[in-house]
Design an enzyme around this catalytic site. Sequence first.
Site, PDB file in Angstrom:
ATOM      1  CB  SER A 174     -29.983 -23.881 -41.230  1.00  0.00           C
ATOM      2  OG  SER A 174     -29.907 -25.218 -41.693  1.00  0.00           O
ATOM      3  CG  HIS A 187     -34.194 -26.706 -41.508  1.00  0.00           C
ATOM      4  ND1 HIS A 187     -34.504 -26.119 -42.727  1.00  0.00           N
ATOM      5  CD2 HIS A 187     -32.854 -26.584 -41.349  1.00  0.00           C
ATOM      6  CE1 HIS A 187     -33.394 -25.661 -43.273  1.00  0.00           C
ATOM      7  NE2 HIS A 187     -32.378 -25.923 -42.463  1.00  0.00           N
ATOM      8  CG  ASP A 238     -37.673 -26.455 -43.717  1.00  0.00           C
ATOM      9  OD1 ASP A 238     -37.033 -27.490 -43.441  1.00  0.00           O
ATOM     10  OD2 ASP A 238     -37.157 -25.315 -43.672  1.00  0.00           O
TER      11      ASP A 238
END
Length: 353
Positions: free
Chosen positions: A38, A331, A328
């Site tokens: 991610s 990340h 978040d």
Amino acid sequence: MGMGMASIIIPWIFFIQILAITSISEAKVSAIIVFGDSSVDSGNNNYIPTIAKCNFEPYGRDFPGGIPTGRFCNGRLPPDFISEAFGLKPVIPAYLDPHFSISDFATGVCFASAATGYDNATADILKVIPLWKEVEYYKEYQKKLRAYLGDRKANKVISDALYVISIGTNDFVENYYALPRRKSQFTVQQYEDFIIRIAENFVRQIYSLGARKLSLTGLPPMGCLPVERTTNLEDPLNCLEERNKVALEFNGKLKATVAKLNKNLPGLKVFFADPYELLLELITKPSQYGFEVVDEGCCGTGLLETGILCNRHTPLTCPVADKFVFWDSIHPSQRTNKIISDQLVPLLKQLFL
């Protein structure tokens, strides 16, 4: 008169030849090709059945057009910034996105999948794309590229591309520390070695497929991710130093592996991109970089929210993400991604241009 003209023309011919030679010798980066998790996935998970998705608001609110693309960020990711810095496009498309075709992918493509790892068992947890499957997609891409450009041009794109690889955090955060299976099989040092072997095999595999210019990212100070602080019961809301130590240890082993691969594989150049020190500096000296919050993400409370827990109904999301190191609970914010990329790009240009 004739001689005078000749004396003007001949130097021009030489000048044009010199220009042609210099443009050939200045190896350009033809494309940015992305493998990983991610930290670099530009939206492949939108097209597979998994809960590891973020193609909804507030994700992407600072992305061009304010759209959620499936990037785990409020905006752009490092490969987007790297691509732009190399004079290529400002955003890298996801390979599984049906809105794009081989003409788009010829200058940059992303095979990454959020929540994946080097270890196949990591990808199994949230049913995402394992690394071996990312490589299968890359092989399929090569076929399409050859059909589109012809063998000679396609081979040049493949060998002149910069391969950005960012993966490994989930093997520890999502797998080793969270679930019993790998812990019962390996000590943490043994697991590091297990992951390093997979990383080495992966590099050898894409090398055998024609990749020559690689940027391989190490682990961040994963003990300082907001979600890790939240679960730190012994020293609430502080970094889990034990996990930072593991990241440093792993990075040392990965760096040694990179040196070995550079020595053993002719024509290969791997740059070891170490995000650890810079990210730790942003976290420990935020005000020097204009940040205000380091221990929680911008989205929601910032303590646990990521993916589906960070949505437009989540209360408390911050108004200005640029003040936060993290978007978040896992990340980095777009601004952090930009700072990291800005430090990385000159080093990559030095090695690959």
